[in-house]
Design a protein around this motif. Structure first.
Motif, PDB file in Angstrom:
ATOM      1  N   GLY A   1     -27.752  24.784  -0.126  1.00  0.00           N
ATOM      2  CA  GLY A   1     -27.333  23.797   0.864  1.00  0.00           C
ATOM      3  C   GLY A   1     -26.146  24.267   1.662  1.00  0.00           C
ATOM      4  O   GLY A   1     -26.195  25.285   2.344  1.00  0.00           O
ATOM      5  N   CYS A   2     -25.036  23.540   1.537  1.00  0.00           N
ATOM      6  CA  CYS A   2     -23.860  23.762   2.387  1.00  0.00           C
ATOM      7  C   CYS A   2     -22.732  24.460   1.631  1.00  0.00           C
ATOM      8  O   CYS A   2     -21.571  24.283   1.946  1.00  0.00           O
ATOM      9  CB  CYS A   2     -23.397  22.395   2.931  1.00  0.00           C
ATOM     10  N   ASN A   3     -23.074  25.255   0.642  1.00  0.00           N
ATOM     11  CA  ASN A   3     -22.061  25.910  -0.185  1.00  0.00           C
ATOM     12  C   ASN A   3     -21.842  27.342   0.285  1.00  0.00           C
ATOM     13  O   ASN A   3     -22.772  28.151   0.288  1.00  0.00           O
ATOM     14  CB  ASN A   3     -22.511  25.910  -1.652  1.00  0.00           C
TER      15      ASN A   3
ATOM     16  N   GLY B   1     -21.863  33.954   8.966  1.00  0.00           N
ATOM     17  CA  GLY B   1     -23.115  33.917   9.714  1.00  0.00           C
ATOM     18  C   GLY B   1     -23.735  35.282   9.834  1.00  0.00           C
ATOM     19  O   GLY B   1     -23.926  35.987   8.851  1.00  0.00           O
ATOM     20  N   GLY B   2     -24.065  35.702  11.081  1.00  0.00           N
ATOM     21  CA  GLY B   2     -24.734  36.973  11.301  1.00  0.00           C
ATOM     22  C   GLY B   2     -26.154  36.782  11.787  1.00  0.00           C
ATOM     23  O   GLY B   2     -26.597  35.673  12.088  1.00  0.00           O
ATOM     24  N   TRP B   3     -26.886  37.896  11.858  1.00  0.00           N
ATOM     25  CA  TRP B   3     -28.249  37.850  12.385  1.00  0.00           C
ATOM     26  C   TRP B   3     -29.218  37.198  11.414  1.00  0.00           C
ATOM     27  O   TRP B   3     -30.032  36.369  11.790  1.00  0.00           O
ATOM     28  CB  TRP B   3     -28.706  39.268  12.720  1.00  0.00           C
ATOM     29  N   SER B   4     -29.154  37.588  10.146  1.00  0.00           N
ATOM     30  CA  SER B   4     -30.178  37.149   9.199  1.00  0.00           C
ATOM     31  C   SER B   4     -29.548  36.364   8.055  1.00  0.00           C
ATOM     32  O   SER B   4     -28.334  36.237   7.951  1.00  0.00           O
ATOM     33  CB  SER B   4     -30.936  38.363   8.649  1.00  0.00           C
ATOM     34  N   GLY B   5     -30.415  35.816   7.196  1.00  0.00           N
ATOM     35  CA  GLY B   5     -29.936  35.095   6.024  1.00  0.00           C
ATOM     36  C   GLY B   5     -29.848  33.599   6.245  1.00  0.00           C
ATOM     37  O   GLY B   5     -30.210  33.056   7.293  1.00  0.00           O
ATOM     38  N   ASN B   6     -29.371  32.931   5.233  1.00  0.00           N
ATOM     39  CA  ASN B   6     -29.288  31.467   5.192  1.00  0.00           C
ATOM     40  C   ASN B   6     -27.914  31.035   5.687  1.00  0.00           C
ATOM     41  O   ASN B   6     -26.922  31.171   4.969  1.00  0.00           O
ATOM     42  CB  ASN B   6     -29.526  31.006   3.753  1.00  0.00           C
ATOM     43  N   LYS B   7     -27.831  30.513   6.894  1.00  0.00           N
ATOM     44  CA  LYS B   7     -26.537  30.241   7.536  1.00  0.00           C
ATOM     45  C   LYS B   7     -25.986  28.859   7.170  1.00  0.00           C
ATOM     46  O   LYS B   7     -26.737  27.924   6.894  1.00  0.00           O
ATOM     47  CB  LYS B   7     -26.680  30.308   9.063  1.00  0.00           C
ATOM     48  N   LEU B   8     -24.667  28.747   7.246  1.00  0.00           N
ATOM     49  CA  LEU B   8     -24.025  27.451   7.010  1.00  0.00           C
ATOM     50  C   LEU B   8     -24.292  26.476   8.153  1.00  0.00           C
ATOM     51  O   LEU B   8     -24.469  25.274   7.917  1.00  0.00           O
ATOM     52  CB  LEU B   8     -22.519  27.636   6.831  1.00  0.00           C
ATOM     53  N   GLY B   9     -24.310  26.970   9.401  1.00  0.00           N
ATOM     54  CA  GLY B   9     -24.470  26.093  10.554  1.00  0.00           C
ATOM     55  C   GLY B   9     -25.677  25.184  10.468  1.00  0.00           C
ATOM     56  O   GLY B   9     -25.558  23.954  10.628  1.00  0.00           O
ATOM     57  N   PRO B  10     -26.872  25.708  10.206  1.00  0.00           N
ATOM     58  CA  PRO B  10     -28.048  24.837  10.102  1.00  0.00           C
ATOM     59  C   PRO B  10     -28.109  24.055   8.791  1.00  0.00           C
ATOM     60  O   PRO B  10     -28.770  23.019   8.724  1.00  0.00           O
ATOM     61  CB  PRO B  10     -29.224  25.820  10.181  1.00  0.00           C
ATOM     62  N   ASN B  11     -27.455  24.553   7.720  1.00  0.00           N
ATOM     63  CA  ASN B  11     -27.584  23.937   6.403  1.00  0.00           C
ATOM     64  C   ASN B  11     -26.557  22.851   6.123  1.00  0.00           C
ATOM     65  O   ASN B  11     -26.747  22.062   5.189  1.00  0.00           O
ATOM     66  CB  ASN B  11     -27.507  25.014   5.313  1.00  0.00           C
ATOM     67  N   CYS B  12     -25.482  22.833   6.876  1.00  0.00           N
ATOM     68  CA  CYS B  12     -24.504  21.742   6.748  1.00  0.00           C
ATOM     69  C   CYS B  12     -24.879  20.681   7.784  1.00  0.00           C
ATOM     70  O   CYS B  12     -24.866  20.938   8.989  1.00  0.00           O
ATOM     71  CB  CYS B  12     -23.089  22.261   6.972  1.00  0.00           C
TER      72      CYS B  12
ATOM     73  N   VAL C   1     -26.709  23.019  16.760  1.00  0.00           N
ATOM     74  CA  VAL C   1     -25.907  23.839  15.848  1.00  0.00           C
ATOM     75  C   VAL C   1     -24.696  24.423  16.566  1.00  0.00           C
ATOM     76  O   VAL C   1     -23.602  24.510  15.994  1.00  0.00           O
ATOM     77  CB  VAL C   1     -26.777  24.934  15.206  1.00  0.00           C
ATOM     78  N   GLN C   2     -24.860  24.824  17.822  1.00  0.00           N
ATOM     79  CA  GLN C   2     -23.701  25.270  18.590  1.00  0.00           C
ATOM     80  C   GLN C   2     -22.595  24.213  18.578  1.00  0.00           C
ATOM     81  O   GLN C   2     -21.423  24.502  18.285  1.00  0.00           O
ATOM     82  CB  GLN C   2     -24.099  25.569  20.037  1.00  0.00           C
ATOM     83  N   ASP C   3     -22.956  22.980  18.898  1.00  0.00           N
ATOM     84  CA  ASP C   3     -21.960  21.904  18.960  1.00  0.00           C
ATOM     85  C   ASP C   3     -21.366  21.625  17.583  1.00  0.00           C
ATOM     86  O   ASP C   3     -20.173  21.306  17.461  1.00  0.00           O
ATOM     87  CB  ASP C   3     -22.591  20.638  19.526  1.00  0.00           C
ATOM     88  N   ARG C   4     -22.202  21.712  16.543  1.00  0.00           N
ATOM     89  CA  ARG C   4     -21.715  21.478  15.185  1.00  0.00           C
ATOM     90  C   ARG C   4     -20.672  22.528  14.797  1.00  0.00           C
ATOM     91  O   ARG C   4     -19.622  22.210  14.214  1.00  0.00           O
ATOM     92  CB  ARG C   4     -22.891  21.527  14.205  1.00  0.00           C
TER      93      ARG C   4
ATOM     94  N   GLU D   1     -29.033  29.409  15.094  1.00  0.00           N
ATOM     95  CA  GLU D   1     -27.670  28.988  15.438  1.00  0.00           C
ATOM     96  C   GLU D   1     -27.392  29.176  16.928  1.00  0.00           C
ATOM     97  O   GLU D   1     -27.100  28.221  17.640  1.00  0.00           O
ATOM     98  CB  GLU D   1     -26.653  29.784  14.608  1.00  0.00           C
ATOM     99  N   PHE D   2     -27.492  30.403  17.420  1.00  0.00           N
ATOM    100  CA  PHE D   2     -27.116  30.680  18.801  1.00  0.00           C
ATOM    101  C   PHE D   2     -27.995  29.913  19.781  1.00  0.00           C
ATOM    102  O   PHE D   2     -27.500  29.352  20.770  1.00  0.00           O
ATOM    103  CB  PHE D   2     -27.216  32.186  19.046  1.00  0.00           C
ATOM    104  N   GLU D   3     -29.292  29.882  19.520  1.00  0.00           N
ATOM    105  CA  GLU D   3     -30.219  29.237  20.442  1.00  0.00           C
ATOM    106  C   GLU D   3     -30.593  27.833  19.975  1.00  0.00           C
ATOM    107  O   GLU D   3     -31.730  27.384  20.111  1.00  0.00           O
ATOM    108  CB  GLU D   3     -31.461  30.117  20.621  1.00  0.00           C
ATOM    109  N   SER D   4     -29.604  27.129  19.449  1.00  0.00           N
ATOM    110  CA  SER D   4     -29.757  25.720  19.059  1.00  0.00           C
ATOM    111  C   SER D   4     -28.551  24.946  19.573  1.00  0.00           C
ATOM    112  O   SER D   4     -27.420  25.177  19.124  1.00  0.00           O
ATOM    113  CB  SER D   4     -29.846  25.592  17.532  1.00  0.00           C
ATOM    114  N   ALA D   5     -28.783  24.056  20.520  1.00  0.00           N
ATOM    115  CA  ALA D   5     -27.681  23.283  21.095  1.00  0.00           C
ATOM    116  C   ALA D   5     -26.974  22.464  20.017  1.00  0.00           C
ATOM    117  O   ALA D   5     -25.739  22.376  19.990  1.00  0.00           O
ATOM    118  CB  ALA D   5     -28.206  22.376  22.203  1.00  0.00           C
TER     119      ALA D   5
END
Length: 540
Positions: free
Chosen positions: A304-306, A339-350, A387-390, A381-385
């Protein structure tokens, strides 16, 4: 638009193969090129080991009466290495007897072999061919983090010694002089050396630290304000002959006026990734190059958000925390890349900005950070309005809750500047009053740019212009909020940034006083940490 595939770039640096795989040996052309190959001197003569991890023991040995013991720990893989002179475009065979868990034998920038577990001595063998202009090779041994002490003995590098009939060293560089100083750097120039065949490069030496140079000038960074430093310069030729040192030159760095009101944020921080590519001992890199900061990758989400390192290693109590401590003990610091290119990011998961800010706060608290970098890439993340705002709102929250914290956004770019998503990110940073300190672009993977200097300058100037028009800043104010995060050598798109090009980019960045300078990655900057040393000369 193309974005960064970090883990795919430069994978030729080390290909690891299981124990027991032996390549066909070549015909021997010379005696063992390594000095003290069986450690029979009773010392580490000829070898350099990270930290204080290497020692010579009387038992267990494979042959003779002595062997190497490398004390691998949670924070140090006990890397021991030796550099020898070799011939270009020539085949060599490297062998060694090792015992222990995950013991590696390899050549920097080339192939490696390893054994997962050997209670007795096991033979590792590999062959490699030097490059068309290669005149030296670094042989290394190391264990693995947390796997305990390993042993190695009877190491052999078989092949023709370098140098041929050329044993004449270049003349000493003449008339070394300081041509400029800042609070953290000294720029030097000198008169060219001569050689019977030809000079191939120079080295600036200060307190045992070496800054390589291809021409007759260099900038040594990572220095302390209001401090006198003494430098010498030496020349090298293709045969590996080194000139006598020049006469010394002493220069005093400028005064650091302190933070004052509204201090500029300036950071030279190449990427260091502990999850891939035989990560080096950071303190060794610092001593060799003068670099002070590292961008440590990558903080990702777990359950999740950990926040954790690579979605698997905890923030505290592991190899990552130990590396942070080692860097700080050597006088440096880190900024985490979240963050970065790949993997499970905090931005979409929080799910909310508040939860995301809480995740960022855990990272800040774990290390008492001065700065954080959110590397926002890919469609999640980058191409999500949303997630950008979050992310922007979360950074605004943590900045309000942590006075003095600096915030960085790293994102892809076109060769003309930010694309539509990059423009939106900047516009929303203004609209949400996120107070971002630095907007760092990644100027590569343009689709095969032929001139990486021109492409980098164009994209960075485009970013400056966008910041200027969005925030109403002057050119100088906009450049102060600009960052460059390049890729050394070949990008995924086949673009090539050479040390010479990277030096030109750094000098342009210094001339325009941008705020941040980085590249991916120290792991790929072998064998001489040349890009790292160039980056250390960034003064903003």
């Amino acid at each position: 638009m193309r974005t960064r595939h970090r883990l795919l770039a430069g994978l030729s640096a080390a290909v690891l193969t299981g124990a027991g795989l032996v390549l066909s040996p070549m015909t021997a052309n010379a005696a063992n090129l390594l000095s003290n190959p069986g450690f029979e001197t009773g010392s580490l003569s000829g070898w350099t080991c990270s930290g204080s991890t290497g020692s010579v023991v009387a038992s267990p040995v494979h042959g003779g009466t002595k062997a190497l013991a490398g004390a691998a720990s949670a924070s140090d893989n006990a890397r021991c290495a030796q550099t020898v002179t070799v011939k270009p475009s020539t085949a060599y065979t490297l062998t060694g007897w090792v015992r222990g868990n995950y013991v590696h034998l390899g050549v920097t920038g080339g192939t490696a072999r390893w054994t997962s577990s050997a209670t007795g001595y096991s033979l590792l063998t590999l062959t490699f061919t030097t490059g068309a202009s290669q005149t030296s090779a670094e042989v290394y041994l190391h264990g693995w983090y947390g796997q305990g002490t390993y042993n190695a003995d009877d190491i052999s590098l078989d092949g023709p010694g370098g140098g041929g009939n050329d044993t004449q060293a270049p003349t000493a560089p003449g008339n070394p002089r300081a041509t400029g100083v800042t609070a953290t750097s000294v720029s030097l120039s000198w008169d060219a050396s001569t050689d019977n065949v030809g000079v191939t490069g120079y080295e600036v030496v200060r307190d045992g630290q070496v800054t390589p140079a291809t021409g007759t000038s260099a900038t040594v960074g990572g220095l302390t304000a209001s401090t006198a430093y003494t430098f010498t310069v030496r020349a090298k030729d293709a045969a590996g002959n080194t000139s006598p040192a020049s006469v010394p030159v002493t220069a005093t760095t400028g005064k650091d006026d302190g933070p004052g009101p509204g201090p500029r944020f300036i950071q030279a921080a190449p990427y260091l990734y502990l999850g891939w590519g035989n990560p080096p001992a950071a303190a060794d890199v610092m001593r060799a190059t003068g670099v002070k900061w590292f961008t440590m990758a990558f903080i990702l989400a777990q359950n999740g958000c950990n926040p954790t390192w690579d979605s698997q290693r905890p923030l505290k109590g592991g190899v990552d925390e130990n590396n942070v401590k080692a860097i700080r003990a050597a006088g440096g610091d880190i900024v985490p890349s979240i963050g970065g290119w790949s993997g499970n990011k905090l931005g979409p998961n929080c799910a909310t900005a508040e939860l995301l800010a809480g995740a960022y706060q855990k990272v800040i608290d774990a290390y008492g950070l001065k700065a954080i970098d959110v590397d926002i890439e890919n469609t999640d993340e980058f191409e999500s309005a949303a997630v950008q705002d979050r992310i922007l709102t979360a950074l605004k929250i943590v900045k309000a809750n942590n006075p003095g914290l600096r915030t960085i956004l790293t994102f892809p770019t076109l060769n003309t500047g930010p694309n539509s998503w990059g423009n939106r990110l900047i516009e929303q940073a203004k609209a949400l009053n996120a107070n971002i300190d630095n907007f760092t672009i990644m100027p590569f993977n343009f689709g095969g740019a032929a001139d990486m200097y021109a492409a980098t300058v164009n994209s960075t100037t485009g970013l400056k212009n966008k910041l200027k028009s969005t925030f109403g800043w002057t050119d100088a104010e906009a450049f102060a909020h600009v960052g460059i995060s390049g890729m050394n050598n070949a990008s995924d798109a086949g673009e090539n940034t050479t040390p010479q090009i990277w030096t030109r980019i750094r000098d342009w960045s210094n001339a325009n006083h941008i705020g941040r300078f980085s590249f991916w990655a120290v792991n790929r900057d072998r064998p001489n940490w040349e890009f790292t040393a160039i980056t250390a000369g960034f003064t903003g």
